[in-house]
Design an enzyme around this catalytic site. Structure first.
Site, PDB file in Angstrom:
ATOM      1  CE1 TYR A   1      35.617 105.131  37.167  1.00  0.00           C
ATOM      2  CE2 TYR A   1      36.146 107.174  36.045  1.00  0.00           C
ATOM      3  CZ  TYR A   1      36.427 105.857  36.327  1.00  0.00           C
ATOM      4  OH  TYR A   1      37.537 105.267  35.770  1.00  0.00           O
TER       5      TYR A   1
ATOM      6  CE  LYS B   1      39.315  90.416  42.227  1.00  0.00           C
ATOM      7  NZ  LYS B   1      40.087  89.293  41.677  1.00  0.00           N
TER       8      LYS B   1
ATOM      9  CG  ASP C   1      41.505  88.984  38.645  1.00  0.00           C
ATOM     10  OD1 ASP C   1      40.317  88.793  38.313  1.00  0.00           O
ATOM     11  OD2 ASP C   1      42.011  88.453  39.652  1.00  0.00           O
TER      12      ASP C   1
ATOM     13  CG  ASP D   1      38.557 104.778  32.513  1.00  0.00           C
ATOM     14  OD1 ASP D   1      38.968 104.970  31.350  1.00  0.00           O
ATOM     15  OD2 ASP D   1      38.692 105.615  33.425  1.00  0.00           O
TER      16      ASP D   1
ATOM     17  CG  ASP E   1      43.035 103.405  28.335  1.00  0.00           C
ATOM     18  OD1 ASP E   1      41.990 103.814  27.791  1.00  0.00           O
ATOM     19  OD2 ASP E   1      43.875 104.163  28.855  1.00  0.00           O
TER      20      ASP E   1
END
Ligand SMILES: NC(=O)c1ccc[n+]([C@@H]2O[C@H](COP(=O)([O-])OP(=O)(O)OC[C@H]3O[C@@H](n4cnc5c(N)ncnc54)[C@H](O)[C@@H]3O)[C@@H](O)[C@H]2O)c1
Length: 356
Positions: free
Chosen positions: A141, A192, A224, A248, A252
């Site tokens: 970001y 990851k 994942d 982020d 959710d």
């Protein structure tokens, strides 16, 4: 009774459903003030799409400095408006506060208040109670990168992911400290590292910092696999710590396990500095003005604010009133209810005011 302490709260209601859910949170705050008198002084700020479209101003630098030094807390509704297709005002205001005020902790709890609210078969309120700590100032970001030959068949788009040892260490340490302070026994870190070599930094720092917290189990997942396990075995997660993008997304997902974005509060912190509170959800333009937005995320965000300023009894009362509303099926359509935004806010405010 001694005079109440004064806490300055700046409110940016923002766009879309932001003003509607903030209005209900402030209604509940009025009830809190009547009963618990935490002494919160509200200052409403005009920033958002309307202000930007009328003046060209997003959030002036002087105001950003003032927010960093002169207020105790900031409450934001949501930012994002189809009339500003590039969303530059939202980026300036929201990411501006996170980056410029160095609010490196994004704390996003996901607690199931009623089994009815989870789409997961057979999971109970005991199974889903976790907090995501998302690194809030680095990662993908940071806007390092750009485009080359834009609009041609040879277009290249590059976004660099920034991970600093200092940045990773402070969010990981915060997660362990929080776990210890809140009686949790496991912290899970998601990365990851199997495909992105730079994520080895997260593994090394997590291991080194985690060793200082011998009473807390260290657990690591690839992101994942974590997405899969959040659905399969949500009970295996207590505290999650991860980078900006993964946090982020995963928060959710976590919100959907407890009733959706309308139930998800958050805080953007840098311990010792101003804290910015906001529901996780966005401005949901299709819902705006229809009295259907769920105000519970904003009201639970108020509870986090009260807890942060030390008004623990008031925070628990607000939290309890939201739980009671869910139990009484006083909710908006997104959680299966038939009430409007204002009616839900009225019910919760009354519950707080009458100390039920
Ligand atoms: N922190 C923020 O201010 C923030 C966060 C996310 C998105 N946004 C912005 O908001 C705008 C809309 O984005 P989006 O549609 O991707 O995300 P959104 O969170 O606004 O909506 C996603 C979905 O969740 C539902 N939803 C969200 N909040 C709800 C609530 N309180 N009650 C009931 N249902 C709710 C919406 O109806 C929609 O189906 C965009 O401009 C986006 O950039 C802002």
């Amino acid at each position: 009774m001694s005079a109440p302490a004064s806490h300055r709260l700046a409110v940016i209601a923002g766009d879309g459903i932001g003003p509607e859910v903030v209005q209900e949170a402030l209604k509940v705050l009025d009830a809190v003030e009547q009963v618990y008198r935490p002494g919160i002084v509200v200052e409403r700020l005009p920033y958002g799409a309307d202000h930007y479209l009328a003046t060209g101003v997003t959030l002036p630098p002087d105001e950003m400095r003032r927010l960093g030094s002169d207020v105790d807390a900031i409450l934001v509704g949501a930012l994002g408006d189809p009339r500003v297709p590039g969303n530059e005002h939202a980026r300036d205001i929201l990411l501006g506060m996170r980056f410029q005020l160095d609010l490196y902790v994004n704390e996003r709890p996901a607690r199931l208040f009623d089994e009815r609210l989870t789409p997961l078969k057979g999971k109970t309120t005991r199974d889903i109670d976790l907090v995501v700590f998302r690194e809030n100032t680095e990662g993908l970001y940071v806007s390092v990168g750009g485009t080359f030959k834009q609009g041609t068949p040879d277009e290249i788009a590059i976004a660099e992911e920034l991970n600093t040892r200092k940045g990773v260490e402070r969010i990981v340490r915060h997660a362990f400290e929080w776990a210890r302070a809140n009686g949790k026994t496991r912290v899970t870190m998601a990365d990851k590292a199997n495909a992105i070599a730079a994520h080895g930094l997260w593994r090394r720092v997590f291991d080194a910092v985690g060793r200082e917290y011998g009473d807390i189990e260290r657990d690591t997942r690839y992101i994942d696999a974590m997405a899969m396990d959040l659905v399969r075995t949500p009970e295996s997660f207590q505290v999650i710590v991860t980078g900006n993008l993964f946090g982020d997304i995963i928060s959710d997902l976590a919100s959907m396990l407890v009733g959706g974005l309308g139930m998800a509060p958050s805080a953007n912190r840098h311990p010792g500095r101003v804290t910015m509170f906001e529901p996780v959800h966005g401005s949901a333009p299709p819902l705006a003005g229809k009295d259907v937005a769920n105000p519970m995320a904003a009201i639970l965000t108020l509870s986090m604010l009260l807890e942060t300023i030390g008004a623990r009894e008031a925070a628990a009362a607000v939290d309890g009133a939201v739980r009671a509303a869910v139990a009484a099926n006083v909710g908006t359509p997104d959680i299966g209810g038939t009430h409007g935004t204002r009616a839900v806010g009225d019910w919760i405010a009354r519950r707080v005011a009458t100390r039920e």
